[in-house]
Design an enzyme around this catalytic site. Structure first.
Site, mmCIF file in Angstrom:
data_model
loop_
_atom_site.group_PDB
_atom_site.id
_atom_site.type_symbol
_atom_site.label_atom_id
_atom_site.label_comp_id
_atom_site.label_asym_id
_atom_site.label_seq_id
_atom_site.Cartn_x
_atom_site.Cartn_y
_atom_site.Cartn_z
ATOM 1 N N TYR A 137 0.815 -1.217 0.000
ATOM 2 C CA TYR A 137 0.000 0.000 0.000
ATOM 3 C C TYR A 137 0.849 1.268 0.000
ATOM 4 C CZ TYR A 137 -4.065 -2.922 1.095
ATOM 5 O OH TYR A 137 -5.069 -3.863 1.068
ATOM 6 N N LYS A 187 3.516 -15.530 2.228
ATOM 7 C CA LYS A 187 3.486 -16.281 0.974
ATOM 8 C C LYS A 187 4.933 -16.527 0.559
ATOM 9 C CE LYS A 187 1.060 -18.206 -2.362
ATOM 10 N NZ LYS A 187 0.370 -19.482 -2.124
ATOM 11 N N ASP A 219 -2.971 -18.434 1.540
ATOM 12 C CA ASP A 219 -4.116 -19.164 0.988
ATOM 13 C C ASP A 219 -4.579 -20.251 1.957
ATOM 14 O OD1 ASP A 219 -1.625 -20.283 0.520
ATOM 15 O OD2 ASP A 219 -2.051 -20.904 -1.533
ATOM 16 N N ASP A 243 -5.387 -7.001 5.570
ATOM 17 C CA ASP A 243 -6.607 -6.333 5.121
ATOM 18 C C ASP A 243 -7.663 -7.362 4.736
ATOM 19 O OD1 ASP A 243 -8.432 -4.494 4.216
ATOM 20 O OD2 ASP A 243 -7.147 -3.625 2.685
ATOM 21 N N ASP A 247 -11.113 -8.943 7.313
ATOM 22 C CA ASP A 247 -12.514 -8.833 6.892
ATOM 23 C C ASP A 247 -13.171 -10.209 6.821
ATOM 24 O OD1 ASP A 247 -12.335 -6.132 6.779
ATOM 25 O OD2 ASP A 247 -12.905 -5.924 4.683
#
Length: 356
Positions: A137, A187, A219, A243, A247
């Protein structure tokens, strides 16, 4: 001691809910001083920028920032650097609020509101620690360029060793105060930046030998979160993965309208905001759930203001109103249920204040 709080109502339901949250805080009989600032869409409309300089200066001078939701489709067509979300990112960076704490805790009366079977989520209590001021970001270079007549978009995902170490230490400290388990999500099988993440978290673990540490690829972590969420205690991860996973964890509890968050810097100064968005489609209709912002204020009391007893009182009051059967639309089962009462924003806030 008077605690200085910068209140930023924000956009949509943020501005609708915030006055109720201040009423809750005023019920606690603490020495609190409130100043109001503007951020996001409302700041763009009034001042032409998503993060006015006076707002950032006031935030830096405060003990904590209490923030409503920002953004909305009204501003989606603006250039990226002028959108409301840029104001939020700028506030986080301006305070160096690098540690985002997102609890996903299921209140017992809401076990039936989760999208998973009650037995999978009953007693759920997960804390996601998300690195908030680095990663993709904020990485440079970034942008969209013309490459031989075709557009090419690019972003840079980067972390320094120091950035990883400091968020890891926050996560280990929090795990030490909970069940003593920490899961680091990366990852590392395909991304070098997250191989560094895994290496540094493993090195920091040497200073916390009493904490059980495991590593998951993102994942697999997402799959495990919906397969058997109660296996997790504290999860630490980078900005992008945090992020998304936070959620997903939020919906395990029944609604984004129930979940608070805190974003802290090294001095304990924090930005406190609900996980949900500005929901302009229901703004001003007395439909929004105020509990996420009320619980964000409880986190503020605990982490930045040192008022743990007051925080406990607020959280207990929220549990009480849920046990009494009060439900805003987002946490009301389809078709309703015996013993439950559908209420609006005003009535839910009134019930919390009555419980206090």
């Amino acid at each position: 001691m008077t605690h200085r709080i910068l209140v930023i109502p924000g956009d949509g339901i943020g501005a609708e809910v915030m006055p109720h949250v201040l009423r809750v805080l005023e019920t606690l009989d603490l020495e609190l001083s409130f100043e109001t600032g503007e951020l996001g869409g409302v700041a763009i409309d009034k001042l032409g920028t998503p993060l006015p300089t006076p707002t950032l200066e006031s935030a830096r001078a405060s003990d904590a920032v209490l923030l409503g939701a920002v953004g909305g489709p009204k501003w989606d067509d603006l250039p990226m650097e002028h959108r409301p979300e840029k104001g939020l990112l700028g506030l986080r960076a301006g305070l160096d609020a690098f540690a985002n704490l997102r609890p996903a805790m299921l209140y017992a009366p809401l076990a039936d509101a989760s999208s998973l079977r009650p037995e999978l989520v009953a007693g759920l209590d997960i804390l996601i620690v998300r690195e908030l001021t680095g990663g993709i970001y904020f990485g440079e270079p970034r942008g969209v360029e013309n490459d031989n007549g075709r557009r090419r978009g690019f972003n840079t995902d980067e972390y320094t060793e120091d950035e990883i170490e400091r968020i890891a230490r926050v996560a280990f400290d929090l795990a030490d105060k909970r069940k003593g388990r920490l899961t680091s999500v990366d990852k590392a099988n395909v991304l070098e930046v997250t191989q560094l993440w895994r290496d540094v978290v493993t090195e920091v673990h040497a200073d916390f030998p009493n904490i059980e540490l495991d590593h998951l690829y993102v994942d697999n972590a997402a799959m495990q979160l919906v397969r058997a969420p109660k296996q997790f205690d504290v999860i630490v991860t980078g900005n992008l993965f945090g992020d998304i996973l936070s959620d997903a964890a939020a919906m395990l509890t029944g609604s984004l309208g129930m979940l608070p968050s805190a974003s802290l810097n090294a001095e304990g100064q924090g930005i406190y905001e609900p996980v949900h968005g500005s929901a302009p489609d229901i703004a001003g209709q007395n439909m929004a759930n105020p509990l996420a912002t009320i619980l964000s204020a409880a986190m503020m009391l605990r982490y930045s203001l040192g008022e743990a007893e007051a925080a406990n009182r607020v959280e207990s009051a929220v549990n009480t109103v849920l046990e009494e059967g009060n439900r805003t639309a987002d946490i009301m089962p389809a078709g309703g249920a015996d013993g439950l009462r559908k209420v609006g924003t005003d009535a839910m806030a009134d019930a919390v204040i009555a419980a206090l």
